[in-house]
Design a protein around this motif. Structure first.
Motif, mmCIF file in Angstrom:
data_model
loop_
_atom_site.group_PDB
_atom_site.id
_atom_site.type_symbol
_atom_site.label_atom_id
_atom_site.label_comp_id
_atom_site.label_asym_id
_atom_site.label_seq_id
_atom_site.Cartn_x
_atom_site.Cartn_y
_atom_site.Cartn_z
ATOM 1 N N VAL A 113 22.786 -9.189 -3.952
ATOM 2 C CA VAL A 113 23.472 -8.588 -5.090
ATOM 3 C C VAL A 113 24.432 -7.472 -4.670
ATOM 4 O O VAL A 113 25.426 -7.199 -5.361
ATOM 5 N N ALA A 114 24.179 -6.849 -3.528
ATOM 6 C CA ALA A 114 25.080 -5.808 -3.016
ATOM 7 C C ALA A 114 25.791 -6.270 -1.746
ATOM 8 O O ALA A 114 26.177 -5.463 -0.902
ATOM 9 N N GLY A 115 25.958 -7.571 -1.597
ATOM 10 C CA GLY A 115 26.755 -8.105 -0.502
ATOM 11 C C GLY A 115 26.101 -8.024 0.863
ATOM 12 O O GLY A 115 26.790 -8.111 1.882
ATOM 13 N N GLY A 116 24.783 -7.881 0.898
ATOM 14 C CA GLY A 116 24.064 -7.813 2.163
ATOM 15 C C GLY A 116 23.409 -6.469 2.424
ATOM 16 O O GLY A 116 22.512 -6.360 3.258
ATOM 17 N N MET A 117 23.825 -5.429 1.740
ATOM 18 C CA MET A 117 23.138 -4.135 1.810
ATOM 19 C C MET A 117 21.797 -4.262 1.093
ATOM 20 O O MET A 117 21.760 -4.748 -0.047
ATOM 21 N N PRO A 118 20.672 -3.883 1.720
ATOM 22 C CA PRO A 118 19.361 -4.037 1.071
ATOM 23 C C PRO A 118 19.321 -3.364 -0.298
ATOM 24 O O PRO A 118 19.317 -2.139 -0.404
ATOM 25 N N THR A 119 19.293 -4.183 -1.331
ATOM 26 C CA THR A 119 19.388 -3.686 -2.709
ATOM 27 C C THR A 119 18.795 -4.719 -3.657
ATOM 28 O O THR A 119 18.960 -5.919 -3.454
ATOM 29 N N ALA A 120 18.125 -4.249 -4.687
ATOM 30 C CA ALA A 120 17.683 -5.104 -5.787
ATOM 31 C C ALA A 120 17.885 -4.329 -7.077
ATOM 32 O O ALA A 120 17.985 -3.094 -7.072
ATOM 33 N N HIS A 161 28.900 -13.103 5.541
ATOM 34 C CA HIS A 161 28.557 -11.909 6.319
ATOM 35 C C HIS A 161 29.689 -10.881 6.258
ATOM 36 O O HIS A 161 30.855 -11.212 6.464
ATOM 37 N N SER A 162 29.325 -9.664 5.941
ATOM 38 C CA SER A 162 30.267 -8.538 5.902
ATOM 39 C C SER A 162 31.506 -8.834 5.074
ATOM 40 O O SER A 162 32.636 -8.815 5.586
ATOM 41 N N PRO A 163 31.353 -9.110 3.784
ATOM 42 C CA PRO A 163 32.543 -9.288 2.946
ATOM 43 C C PRO A 163 33.439 -8.052 3.063
ATOM 44 O O PRO A 163 32.947 -6.912 3.056
ATOM 45 N N ALA A 164 34.735 -8.273 3.160
ATOM 46 C CA ALA A 164 35.666 -7.170 3.439
ATOM 47 C C ALA A 164 35.543 -6.011 2.451
ATOM 48 O O ALA A 164 35.507 -4.842 2.874
ATOM 49 N N PRO A 165 35.457 -6.243 1.135
ATOM 50 C CA PRO A 165 35.334 -5.101 0.214
ATOM 51 C C PRO A 165 34.049 -4.298 0.418
ATOM 52 O O PRO A 165 34.044 -3.075 0.266
ATOM 53 N N VAL A 166 32.964 -4.990 0.774
ATOM 54 C CA VAL A 166 31.687 -4.298 1.003
ATOM 55 C C VAL A 166 31.753 -3.495 2.296
ATOM 56 O O VAL A 166 31.325 -2.335 2.349
ATOM 57 N N ALA A 167 32.289 -4.092 3.361
ATOM 58 C CA ALA A 167 32.437 -3.371 4.636
ATOM 59 C C ALA A 167 33.319 -2.138 4.461
ATOM 60 O O ALA A 167 33.034 -1.058 5.010
ATOM 61 N N LYS A 168 34.383 -2.273 3.684
ATOM 62 C CA LYS A 168 35.279 -1.138 3.420
ATOM 63 C C LYS A 168 34.542 -0.037 2.667
ATOM 64 O O LYS A 168 34.687 1.162 2.974
ATOM 65 N N ALA A 169 33.716 -0.423 1.685
ATOM 66 C CA ALA A 169 32.957 0.559 0.916
ATOM 67 C C ALA A 169 31.959 1.308 1.792
ATOM 68 O O ALA A 169 31.767 2.519 1.639
ATOM 69 N N ILE A 170 31.335 0.597 2.721
ATOM 70 C CA ILE A 170 30.378 1.234 3.636
ATOM 71 C C ILE A 170 31.077 2.266 4.508
ATOM 72 O O ILE A 170 30.586 3.394 4.680
ATOM 73 N N ARG A 171 32.227 1.892 5.060
ATOM 74 C CA ARG A 171 32.970 2.830 5.916
ATOM 75 C C ARG A 171 33.365 4.085 5.152
ATOM 76 O O ARG A 171 33.233 5.210 5.651
ATOM 77 N N ALA A 172 33.830 3.886 3.924
ATOM 78 C CA ALA A 172 34.271 5.032 3.134
ATOM 79 C C ALA A 172 33.104 5.945 2.760
ATOM 80 O O ALA A 172 33.193 7.170 2.875
ATOM 81 N N GLN A 173 31.988 5.366 2.323
ATOM 82 C CA GLN A 173 30.854 6.174 1.895
ATOM 83 C C GLN A 173 30.203 6.890 3.071
ATOM 84 O O GLN A 173 29.674 8.001 2.910
ATOM 85 N N ALA A 174 30.246 6.285 4.257
ATOM 86 C CA ALA A 174 29.625 6.908 5.432
ATOM 87 C C ALA A 174 30.214 8.287 5.721
ATOM 88 O O ALA A 174 29.535 9.149 6.297
ATOM 89 N N ARG A 175 31.445 8.517 5.282
ATOM 90 C CA ARG A 175 32.074 9.828 5.507
ATOM 91 C C ARG A 175 31.624 10.866 4.484
ATOM 92 O O ARG A 175 31.901 12.055 4.637
ATOM 93 N N HIS A 176 30.915 10.388 3.426
ATOM 94 C CA HIS A 176 30.551 11.304 2.341
ATOM 95 C C HIS A 176 29.042 11.439 2.146
ATOM 96 O O HIS A 176 28.614 12.083 1.188
ATOM 97 N N GLY A 177 28.256 10.843 3.043
ATOM 98 C CA GLY A 177 26.811 10.980 2.954
ATOM 99 C C GLY A 177 26.120 9.662 2.686
ATOM 100 O O GLY A 177 26.675 8.793 2.005
ATOM 101 N N LEU A 178 24.918 9.532 3.232
ATOM 102 C CA LEU A 178 24.183 8.279 3.146
ATOM 103 C C LEU A 178 23.121 8.272 2.057
ATOM 104 O O LEU A 178 22.889 7.246 1.422
ATOM 105 N N THR A 179 22.449 9.384 1.841
ATOM 106 C CA THR A 179 21.417 9.409 0.804
ATOM 107 C C THR A 179 21.164 10.839 0.371
ATOM 108 O O THR A 179 21.154 11.756 1.191
#
Length: 459
Positions: free
Chosen positions: A294-301, A98-116
Protein backbone atom coordinates in the motif's frame (compact mmCIF):
# COMPACT_ATOMS: atom_id res chain seq x y z
CA UNK A 1 -4.70 -37.31 -5.10
CA UNK A 2 -6.72 -40.43 -5.87
CA UNK A 3 -5.76 -43.92 -4.68
CA UNK A 4 -5.16 -44.99 -8.28
CA UNK A 5 -2.77 -42.07 -8.79
CA UNK A 6 -0.87 -42.97 -5.64
CA UNK A 7 -0.67 -46.62 -6.62
CA UNK A 8 0.64 -45.76 -10.07
CA UNK A 9 3.45 -43.68 -8.59
CA UNK A 10 2.04 -40.38 -9.84
CA UNK A 11 2.28 -37.11 -7.94
CA UNK A 12 -0.03 -34.38 -9.30
CA UNK A 13 -0.13 -36.45 -12.48
CA UNK A 14 3.68 -36.67 -12.76
CA UNK A 15 5.74 -39.85 -12.67
CA UNK A 16 7.95 -39.87 -9.59
CA UNK A 17 11.11 -40.78 -11.52
CA UNK A 18 10.68 -37.80 -13.85
CA UNK A 19 10.11 -35.45 -10.94
CA UNK A 20 13.12 -36.78 -9.03
CA UNK A 21 15.37 -36.50 -12.07
CA UNK A 22 14.40 -32.89 -12.61
CA UNK A 23 14.78 -32.10 -8.90
CA UNK A 24 18.36 -33.42 -8.83
CA UNK A 25 19.40 -31.74 -12.06
CA UNK A 26 17.88 -28.34 -11.27
CA UNK A 27 19.32 -28.25 -7.75
CA UNK A 28 22.81 -28.93 -9.13
CA UNK A 29 22.38 -26.30 -11.84
CA UNK A 30 21.29 -23.69 -9.32
CA UNK A 31 24.19 -24.39 -6.95
CA UNK A 32 26.78 -24.45 -9.74
CA UNK A 33 25.66 -21.10 -11.13
CA UNK A 34 25.89 -19.24 -7.79
CA UNK A 35 29.38 -19.62 -6.32
CA UNK A 36 29.50 -16.05 -4.99
CA UNK A 37 26.17 -16.49 -3.22
CA UNK A 38 27.23 -19.77 -1.62
CA UNK A 39 30.53 -18.27 -0.43
CA UNK A 40 28.83 -15.17 1.01
CA UNK A 41 26.29 -17.28 2.93
CA UNK A 42 29.03 -19.50 4.34
CA UNK A 43 31.09 -16.52 5.48
CA UNK A 44 28.42 -14.05 6.53
CA UNK A 45 25.58 -16.05 8.02
CA UNK A 46 27.30 -17.34 11.13
CA UNK A 47 25.74 -14.75 13.44
CA UNK A 48 22.13 -15.33 12.35
CA UNK A 49 19.80 -18.01 13.63
CA UNK A 50 19.67 -20.57 10.79
CA UNK A 51 22.22 -18.40 8.97
CA UNK A 52 19.53 -15.98 7.75
CA UNK A 53 17.95 -12.73 9.04
CA UNK A 54 14.48 -14.33 9.04
CA UNK A 55 14.22 -18.07 9.63
CA UNK A 56 11.50 -18.69 7.02
CA UNK A 57 13.84 -17.49 4.25
CA UNK A 58 15.22 -21.03 4.30
CA UNK A 59 11.81 -22.28 3.12
CA UNK A 60 12.52 -21.36 -0.51
CA UNK A 61 12.94 -24.41 -2.70
CA UNK A 62 16.53 -23.73 -3.81
CA UNK A 63 19.49 -25.60 -2.21
CA UNK A 64 20.41 -22.29 -0.56
CA UNK A 65 18.74 -18.86 -0.71
CA UNK A 66 19.42 -16.38 -3.47
CA UNK A 67 21.09 -13.16 -2.32
CA UNK A 68 19.68 -10.10 -4.06
CA UNK A 69 22.11 -7.41 -5.16
CA UNK A 70 19.57 -4.97 -6.62
CA UNK A 71 15.99 -4.71 -7.83
CA UNK A 72 14.24 -2.30 -10.14
CA UNK A 73 10.82 -2.45 -11.73
CA UNK A 74 10.02 -6.13 -12.28
CA UNK A 75 13.59 -7.41 -12.30
CA UNK A 76 16.06 -8.67 -9.70
CA UNK A 77 19.83 -9.01 -10.03
CA UNK A 78 21.42 -11.53 -7.68
CA UNK A 79 24.90 -11.53 -6.17
CA UNK A 80 26.21 -13.68 -9.02
CA UNK A 81 24.94 -11.23 -11.63
CA UNK A 82 21.92 -13.19 -12.87
CA UNK A 83 19.07 -10.98 -14.08
CA UNK A 84 15.72 -12.48 -13.11
CA UNK A 85 12.16 -11.63 -14.10
CA UNK A 86 10.43 -11.14 -10.77
CA UNK A 87 6.85 -12.38 -10.51
CA UNK A 88 7.07 -12.86 -6.73
CA UNK A 89 7.50 -9.12 -6.11
CA UNK A 90 8.15 -9.58 -2.42
CA UNK A 91 5.02 -11.75 -2.05
CA UNK A 92 2.93 -8.64 -2.87
CA UNK A 93 5.11 -6.21 -0.88
CA UNK A 94 6.42 -4.78 -4.16
CA UNK A 95 3.36 -5.50 -6.30
CA UNK A 96 3.70 -2.12 -8.01
CA UNK A 97 7.33 -2.83 -8.88
CA UNK A 98 10.59 -2.39 -7.02
CA UNK A 99 11.39 1.18 -5.98
CA UNK A 100 8.70 3.07 -7.89
CA UNK A 101 10.21 6.43 -8.82
CA UNK A 102 7.69 8.61 -6.90
CA UNK A 103 8.16 6.52 -3.75
CA UNK A 104 11.97 6.54 -4.01
CA UNK A 105 11.86 10.32 -4.50
CA UNK A 106 9.64 10.71 -1.42
CA UNK A 107 12.05 8.65 0.68
CA UNK A 108 15.03 10.76 -0.37
CA UNK A 109 13.20 13.98 0.40
CA UNK A 110 11.87 12.88 3.79
CA UNK A 111 15.26 11.50 4.87
CA UNK A 112 16.51 15.10 5.01
CA UNK A 113 13.71 16.07 7.41
CA UNK A 114 13.67 13.19 9.90
CA UNK A 115 12.71 9.54 10.01
CA UNK A 116 10.43 9.20 13.02
CA UNK A 117 9.05 11.52 15.74
CA UNK A 118 5.91 9.82 17.13
CA UNK A 119 3.99 12.92 16.01
CA UNK A 120 1.77 13.44 12.96
CA UNK A 121 2.76 15.21 9.76
CA UNK A 122 0.91 17.00 7.00
CA UNK A 123 1.72 14.05 4.71
CA UNK A 124 -0.32 11.80 7.03
CA UNK A 125 -3.36 14.04 6.64
CA UNK A 126 -2.99 14.01 2.86
CA UNK A 127 -2.55 10.24 2.87
CA UNK A 128 -5.82 9.76 4.77
CA UNK A 129 -7.72 11.61 2.05
CA UNK A 130 -6.07 9.49 -0.64
CA UNK A 131 -6.92 6.30 1.26
CA UNK A 132 -10.59 7.28 1.28
CA UNK A 133 -10.43 8.11 -2.41
CA UNK A 134 -8.96 4.68 -3.19
CA UNK A 135 -10.74 2.38 -0.75
CA UNK A 136 -13.89 4.16 0.41
CA UNK A 137 -15.23 6.04 3.41
CA UNK A 138 -13.41 4.70 6.47
CA UNK A 139 -11.84 6.36 9.50
CA UNK A 140 -8.20 5.37 9.08
CA UNK A 141 -5.30 4.30 11.27
CA UNK A 142 -1.76 3.47 10.13
CA UNK A 143 0.18 0.41 11.28
CA UNK A 144 3.43 -1.18 10.19
CA UNK A 145 2.22 -4.64 9.17
CA UNK A 146 -1.10 -6.18 8.25
CA UNK A 147 -0.64 -8.50 11.23
CA UNK A 148 -0.73 -5.45 13.50
CA UNK A 149 -3.64 -3.91 11.61
CA UNK A 150 -5.72 -7.08 11.97
CA UNK A 151 -4.80 -7.31 15.64
CA UNK A 152 -6.02 -3.76 16.33
CA UNK A 153 -9.17 -4.25 14.25
CA UNK A 154 -10.06 -7.29 16.34
CA UNK A 155 -9.47 -5.41 19.57
CA UNK A 156 -11.91 -2.76 18.43
CA UNK A 157 -14.45 -5.38 17.34
CA UNK A 158 -14.32 -7.10 20.72
CA UNK A 159 -14.49 -3.78 22.52
CA UNK A 160 -17.60 -2.49 20.77
CA UNK A 161 -19.49 -5.79 20.70
CA UNK A 162 -18.47 -7.13 24.11
CA UNK A 163 -17.98 -10.55 22.54
CA UNK A 164 -14.86 -12.74 22.76
CA UNK A 165 -14.44 -14.56 19.44
CA UNK A 166 -13.41 -13.98 15.85
CA UNK A 167 -14.81 -16.18 13.08
CA UNK A 168 -12.20 -17.15 10.47
CA UNK A 169 -12.08 -19.60 7.60
CA UNK A 170 -10.21 -22.88 7.64
CA UNK A 171 -6.88 -22.44 5.86
CA UNK A 172 -6.93 -18.65 6.16
CA UNK A 173 -3.90 -16.44 6.76
CA UNK A 174 -4.05 -12.98 8.29
CA UNK A 175 -0.41 -12.61 9.27
CA UNK A 176 1.28 -13.96 12.38
CA UNK A 177 -1.72 -13.17 14.51
CA UNK A 178 -2.47 -15.60 17.35
CA UNK A 179 -6.19 -14.84 17.17
CA UNK A 180 -6.49 -16.41 13.72
CA UNK A 181 -4.08 -19.35 14.03
CA UNK A 182 -6.80 -21.98 14.19
CA UNK A 183 -7.97 -24.71 11.84
CA UNK A 184 -10.64 -27.38 11.47
CA UNK A 185 -9.95 -30.99 12.40
CA UNK A 186 -12.82 -33.48 12.16
CA UNK A 187 -15.23 -30.57 12.07
CA UNK A 188 -13.91 -28.94 15.27
CA UNK A 189 -11.78 -25.84 15.76
CA UNK A 190 -8.29 -26.40 17.16
CA UNK A 191 -5.05 -24.44 17.44
CA UNK A 192 -3.15 -24.68 14.15
CA UNK A 193 -0.51 -27.40 14.22
CA UNK A 194 3.15 -26.38 14.01
CA UNK A 195 2.96 -23.10 15.93
CA UNK A 196 6.22 -22.35 17.74
CA UNK A 197 6.03 -22.03 21.50
CA UNK A 198 2.23 -21.95 21.57
CA UNK A 199 0.82 -22.33 25.08
CA UNK A 200 -2.67 -20.80 25.02
CA UNK A 201 -5.86 -22.47 23.84
CA UNK A 202 -6.61 -20.34 20.80
CA UNK A 203 -10.12 -21.77 20.48
CA UNK A 204 -11.14 -19.56 23.42
CA UNK A 205 -10.94 -16.59 21.06
CA UNK A 206 -11.56 -18.02 17.61
CA UNK A 207 -13.90 -20.29 15.67
CA UNK A 208 -13.07 -21.74 12.24
CA UNK A 209 -15.51 -22.80 9.55
CA UNK A 210 -15.05 -23.61 5.87
CA UNK A 211 -14.97 -20.84 3.28
CA UNK A 212 -18.13 -20.68 1.13
CA UNK A 213 -20.18 -22.46 3.82
CA UNK A 214 -22.84 -19.95 4.86
CA UNK A 215 -24.73 -22.52 6.94
CA UNK A 216 -21.63 -23.06 9.09
CA UNK A 217 -21.16 -19.29 9.38
CA UNK A 218 -24.72 -18.90 10.64
CA UNK A 219 -24.35 -21.74 13.11
CA UNK A 220 -21.27 -20.04 14.60
CA UNK A 221 -22.97 -16.64 14.73
CA UNK A 222 -26.01 -18.09 16.49
CA UNK A 223 -23.85 -18.77 19.56
CA UNK A 224 -23.73 -15.03 20.25
CA UNK A 225 -19.97 -15.29 20.87
CA UNK A 226 -18.70 -13.87 17.57
CA UNK A 227 -17.47 -10.28 17.65
CA UNK A 228 -16.33 -10.23 14.04
CA UNK A 229 -15.94 -12.22 10.86
CA UNK A 230 -12.42 -11.70 9.51
CA UNK A 231 -11.97 -12.81 5.92
CA UNK A 232 -10.09 -12.26 2.72
CA UNK A 233 -12.46 -11.78 -0.24
CA UNK A 234 -10.57 -14.62 -1.94
CA UNK A 235 -8.60 -17.20 0.04
CA UNK A 236 -4.91 -16.69 -0.72
CA UNK A 237 -1.67 -17.82 0.89
CA UNK A 238 -3.12 -21.22 0.05
CA UNK A 239 -4.13 -22.74 -3.22
CA UNK A 240 -6.48 -19.90 -4.15
CA UNK A 241 -10.18 -20.38 -3.47
CA UNK A 242 -12.70 -18.07 -5.11
CA UNK A 243 -15.94 -17.10 -3.36
CA UNK A 244 -19.20 -18.66 -4.48
CA UNK A 245 -21.50 -16.15 -6.23
CA UNK A 246 -23.67 -15.54 -3.16
CA UNK A 247 -21.00 -15.87 -0.49
CA UNK A 248 -20.12 -12.25 0.23
CA UNK A 249 -23.73 -11.07 0.15
CA UNK A 250 -24.51 -13.88 2.56
CA UNK A 251 -21.69 -12.90 4.92
CA UNK A 252 -22.88 -9.30 4.96
CA UNK A 253 -26.49 -10.29 5.65
CA UNK A 254 -25.61 -12.79 8.37
CA UNK A 255 -23.20 -10.47 10.15
CA UNK A 256 -25.90 -7.80 10.37
CA UNK A 257 -28.55 -10.28 11.47
CA UNK A 258 -26.43 -11.51 14.39
CA UNK A 259 -24.65 -8.28 15.31
CA UNK A 260 -21.11 -9.27 14.32
CA UNK A 261 -18.76 -6.92 12.48
CA UNK A 262 -17.46 -7.83 9.03
CA UNK A 263 -13.72 -7.21 8.52
CA UNK A 264 -12.28 -7.54 5.01
CA UNK A 265 -8.51 -8.14 4.79
CA UNK A 266 -7.33 -7.04 1.33
CA UNK A 267 -3.60 -7.48 1.93
CA UNK A 268 -3.29 -9.88 -1.01
CA UNK A 269 -6.51 -9.17 -2.91
CA UNK A 270 -5.48 -5.55 -3.48
CA UNK A 271 -4.36 -7.20 -6.74
CA UNK A 272 -8.03 -7.30 -7.79
CA UNK A 273 -8.11 -3.76 -9.17
CA UNK A 274 -8.16 -0.15 -8.05
CA UNK A 275 -9.62 -0.08 -4.55
CA UNK A 276 -9.14 -3.82 -4.12
CA UNK A 277 -11.73 -6.57 -4.35
CA UNK A 278 -14.03 -4.56 -2.08
CA UNK A 279 -14.30 -1.72 -4.57
CA UNK A 280 -14.29 -3.84 -7.73
CA UNK A 281 -17.07 -6.13 -6.45
CA UNK A 282 -19.04 -3.65 -4.34
CA UNK A 283 -18.51 -5.21 -0.90
CA UNK A 284 -19.53 -3.29 2.22
CA UNK A 285 -17.37 -4.25 5.23
CA UNK A 286 -17.57 -2.63 8.65
CA UNK A 287 -13.77 -2.57 8.81
CA UNK A 288 -11.11 -2.74 6.13
CA UNK A 289 -7.45 -3.83 6.28
CA UNK A 290 -4.69 -3.63 3.69
CA UNK A 291 -0.92 -3.86 3.97
CA UNK A 292 2.16 -5.02 2.06
CA UNK A 293 2.28 -2.84 -1.09
CA UNK A 294 0.00 0.00 0.00
CA UNK A 295 2.99 2.34 0.48
CA UNK A 296 4.95 1.10 -2.52
CA UNK A 297 7.18 -1.28 -0.58
CA UNK A 298 7.76 0.74 2.59
CA UNK A 299 6.56 -1.47 5.51
CA UNK A 300 3.08 -0.06 6.07
CA UNK A 301 -0.48 -1.22 6.66
CA UNK A 302 -3.74 0.63 7.19
CA UNK A 303 -7.02 -0.25 8.82
CA UNK A 304 -10.26 1.65 8.69
CA UNK A 305 -13.61 1.76 10.45
CA UNK A 306 -16.95 2.79 9.02
CA UNK A 307 -18.29 5.88 10.77
CA UNK A 308 -20.88 3.89 12.75
CA UNK A 309 -18.16 1.61 14.16
CA UNK A 310 -15.90 4.59 14.82
CA UNK A 311 -18.73 6.20 16.82
CA UNK A 312 -19.23 3.03 18.86
CA UNK A 313 -15.51 2.87 19.54
CA UNK A 314 -15.47 6.52 20.61
CA UNK A 315 -18.22 5.76 23.13
CA UNK A 316 -16.22 2.81 24.42
CA UNK A 317 -13.05 4.92 24.67
CA UNK A 318 -14.88 7.57 26.68
CA UNK A 319 -15.53 5.00 29.44
CA UNK A 320 -12.19 3.17 29.25
CA UNK A 321 -9.70 3.77 32.08
CA UNK A 322 -6.60 5.56 30.88
CA UNK A 323 -3.54 3.39 30.34
CA UNK A 324 -2.23 0.80 27.94
CA UNK A 325 -4.65 0.00 25.12
CA UNK A 326 -2.59 -2.79 23.57
CA UNK A 327 -2.81 -0.93 20.26
CA UNK A 328 -0.12 0.94 18.36
CA UNK A 329 3.66 0.71 18.12
CA UNK A 330 6.25 3.47 18.48
CA UNK A 331 7.33 3.46 14.84
CA UNK A 332 3.87 3.19 13.26
CA UNK A 333 2.59 6.19 11.26
CA UNK A 334 6.12 7.54 11.04
CA UNK A 335 6.73 10.30 8.48
CA UNK A 336 8.55 7.96 6.08
CA UNK A 337 5.50 5.70 5.88
CA UNK A 338 3.23 8.66 5.33
CA UNK A 339 5.18 10.23 2.47
CA UNK A 340 5.41 6.82 0.81
CA UNK A 341 1.66 6.30 1.24
CA UNK A 342 1.01 9.68 -0.31
CA UNK A 343 3.34 9.05 -3.25
CA UNK A 344 2.12 5.52 -3.91
CA UNK A 345 -1.58 6.31 -3.67
CA UNK A 346 -1.39 9.43 -5.81
CA UNK A 347 1.17 8.46 -8.46
CA UNK A 348 1.75 4.68 -8.53
CA UNK A 349 -1.38 2.77 -7.50
CA UNK A 350 -3.55 4.28 -10.22
CA UNK A 351 -6.40 2.96 -12.40
CA UNK A 352 -4.02 3.22 -15.38
CA UNK A 353 -1.47 1.00 -13.60
CA UNK A 354 -4.13 -1.60 -12.82
CA UNK A 355 -5.24 -1.63 -16.45
CA UNK A 356 -1.70 -2.61 -17.49
CA UNK A 357 -1.47 -5.20 -14.71
CA UNK A 358 -4.81 -6.75 -15.61
CA UNK A 359 -3.87 -7.02 -19.29
CA UNK A 360 -0.58 -8.72 -18.45
CA UNK A 361 -2.17 -11.09 -15.94
CA UNK A 362 -4.75 -12.18 -18.51
CA UNK A 363 -1.90 -12.91 -20.93
CA UNK A 364 -0.05 -14.92 -18.27
CA UNK A 365 -3.13 -16.84 -17.13
CA UNK A 366 -4.11 -17.77 -20.68
CA UNK A 367 -0.58 -18.88 -21.55
CA UNK A 368 -0.22 -21.09 -18.48
CA UNK A 369 -3.65 -22.65 -18.99
CA UNK A 370 -2.87 -23.36 -22.64
CA UNK A 371 0.31 -25.19 -21.63
CA UNK A 372 -1.53 -27.21 -18.98
CA UNK A 373 -4.12 -28.36 -21.52
CA UNK A 374 -1.45 -29.02 -24.15
CA UNK A 375 0.45 -31.41 -21.87
CA UNK A 376 -2.62 -33.01 -20.30
CA UNK A 377 -1.72 -31.94 -16.75
CA UNK A 378 -4.58 -32.39 -14.23
CA UNK A 379 -4.03 -28.80 -13.05
CA UNK A 380 -5.82 -25.46 -13.31
CA UNK A 381 -5.13 -21.72 -13.22
CA UNK A 382 -6.82 -19.07 -11.05
CA UNK A 383 -6.54 -15.32 -11.51
CA UNK A 384 -7.61 -12.45 -9.24
CA UNK A 385 -6.82 -9.23 -11.06
CA UNK A 386 -3.03 -9.02 -11.30
CA UNK A 387 -2.55 -12.17 -9.21
CA UNK A 388 -2.22 -15.52 -11.03
CA UNK A 389 -1.69 -19.01 -9.63
CA UNK A 390 -1.33 -22.40 -11.24
CA UNK A 391 -2.61 -25.14 -8.96
CA UNK A 392 -1.26 -28.68 -9.31
CA UNK A 393 -4.70 -30.28 -8.98
CA UNK A 394 -8.07 -30.13 -10.73
CA UNK A 395 -10.37 -27.27 -9.83
CA UNK A 396 -12.05 -25.06 -8.98
CA UNK A 397 -11.52 -25.41 -5.23
CA UNK A 398 -14.36 -24.66 -2.85
CA UNK A 399 -12.77 -24.32 0.61
CA UNK A 400 -9.69 -24.59 2.78
CA UNK A 401 -9.88 -28.38 3.13
CA UNK A 402 -9.83 -28.80 -0.66
CA UNK A 403 -7.06 -26.22 -0.90
CA UNK A 404 -4.89 -28.16 1.54
CA UNK A 405 -5.36 -31.38 -0.44
CA UNK A 406 -4.49 -29.58 -3.70
CA UNK A 407 -1.20 -28.27 -2.30
CA UNK A 408 1.70 -30.30 -3.74
CA UNK A 409 4.85 -28.99 -2.03
CA UNK A 410 7.19 -31.58 -3.58
CA UNK A 411 6.06 -30.75 -7.09
CA UNK A 412 5.94 -27.01 -6.46
CA UNK A 413 9.47 -26.93 -5.05
CA UNK A 414 10.89 -28.57 -8.17
CA UNK A 415 8.98 -26.23 -10.47
CA UNK A 416 10.07 -23.14 -8.56
CA UNK A 417 13.76 -24.02 -8.80
CA UNK A 418 13.42 -25.01 -12.46
CA UNK A 419 11.70 -21.72 -13.26
CA UNK A 420 14.38 -19.75 -11.40
CA UNK A 421 17.11 -21.53 -13.37
CA UNK A 422 15.30 -20.25 -16.48
CA UNK A 423 15.27 -16.68 -15.17
CA UNK A 424 11.80 -16.50 -13.60
CA UNK A 425 11.07 -16.05 -9.89
CA UNK A 426 7.63 -16.87 -8.46
CA UNK A 427 6.51 -16.81 -4.82
CA UNK A 428 7.87 -19.60 -2.59
CA UNK A 429 4.46 -20.21 -1.05
CA UNK A 430 2.34 -22.19 -3.50
CA UNK A 431 2.58 -20.95 -7.10
CA UNK A 432 1.63 -17.30 -6.88
CA UNK A 433 2.68 -14.81 -9.59
CA UNK A 434 2.04 -11.09 -9.83
CA UNK A 435 2.12 -8.73 -12.79
CA UNK A 436 3.27 -5.21 -11.88
CA UNK A 437 2.95 -1.93 -13.77
CA UNK A 438 6.60 -2.44 -14.75
CA UNK A 439 6.17 -6.01 -16.05
CA UNK A 440 6.73 -6.32 -19.81
CA UNK A 441 4.95 -8.65 -22.21
CA UNK A 442 8.32 -10.20 -23.06
CA UNK A 443 8.81 -11.16 -19.40
CA UNK A 444 5.40 -12.80 -19.30
CA UNK A 445 6.14 -14.72 -22.48
CA UNK A 446 9.47 -15.93 -21.07
CA UNK A 447 7.69 -17.27 -17.99
CA UNK A 448 5.09 -19.05 -20.11
CA UNK A 449 7.82 -20.54 -22.31
CA UNK A 450 9.81 -21.73 -19.27
CA UNK A 451 6.67 -23.27 -17.73
CA UNK A 452 5.87 -25.03 -21.00
CA UNK A 453 9.42 -26.40 -21.30
CA UNK A 454 9.21 -27.82 -17.78
CA UNK A 455 5.81 -29.42 -18.34
CA UNK A 456 7.01 -30.94 -21.62
CA UNK A 457 9.63 -32.86 -19.64
CA UNK A 458 7.40 -33.86 -16.76
CA UNK A 459 4.33 -35.07 -18.69
Amino acid sequence: MTDSAQNSGLLAGIRRDRLDAMKTREAKAYAKSRPATRKALEQGGNHFLDGLPMHWMKDWSMPFPMLVDSAKGAKLTDLDGHEIDDFCLGDTGSMFGHSPAPVAKAIRAQARHGLTFMLPTEAALEASSLLTQAFGAFRWQIATTATDANRYALRVARAVTGRPKVLVFNGCYHGTLDDTMVELANGKTRSRQGLVGQFADLTLGATAVEFNDLAAVEAALKTGEIAAILTEPVMTNSCMVLPAPDFHDGLRALSRKYGALLIIDETHTISSGYGGYTSVHGLDPDMFVVGKCVAGGMPTAVWGLRQEVADRFAAYEAKRPSGHSGMGTTLSANPMQCVCLRANLSEVMTPKAYKHMEKGAKRLSAGLQKSIVKHGAPWHVVRVGARVEFICAPGPLKNGAESALAHQPEVEAVLHTALLNRGCLIAPFHNMMLVSPATKAAQIDRLIAAFDEILAELF
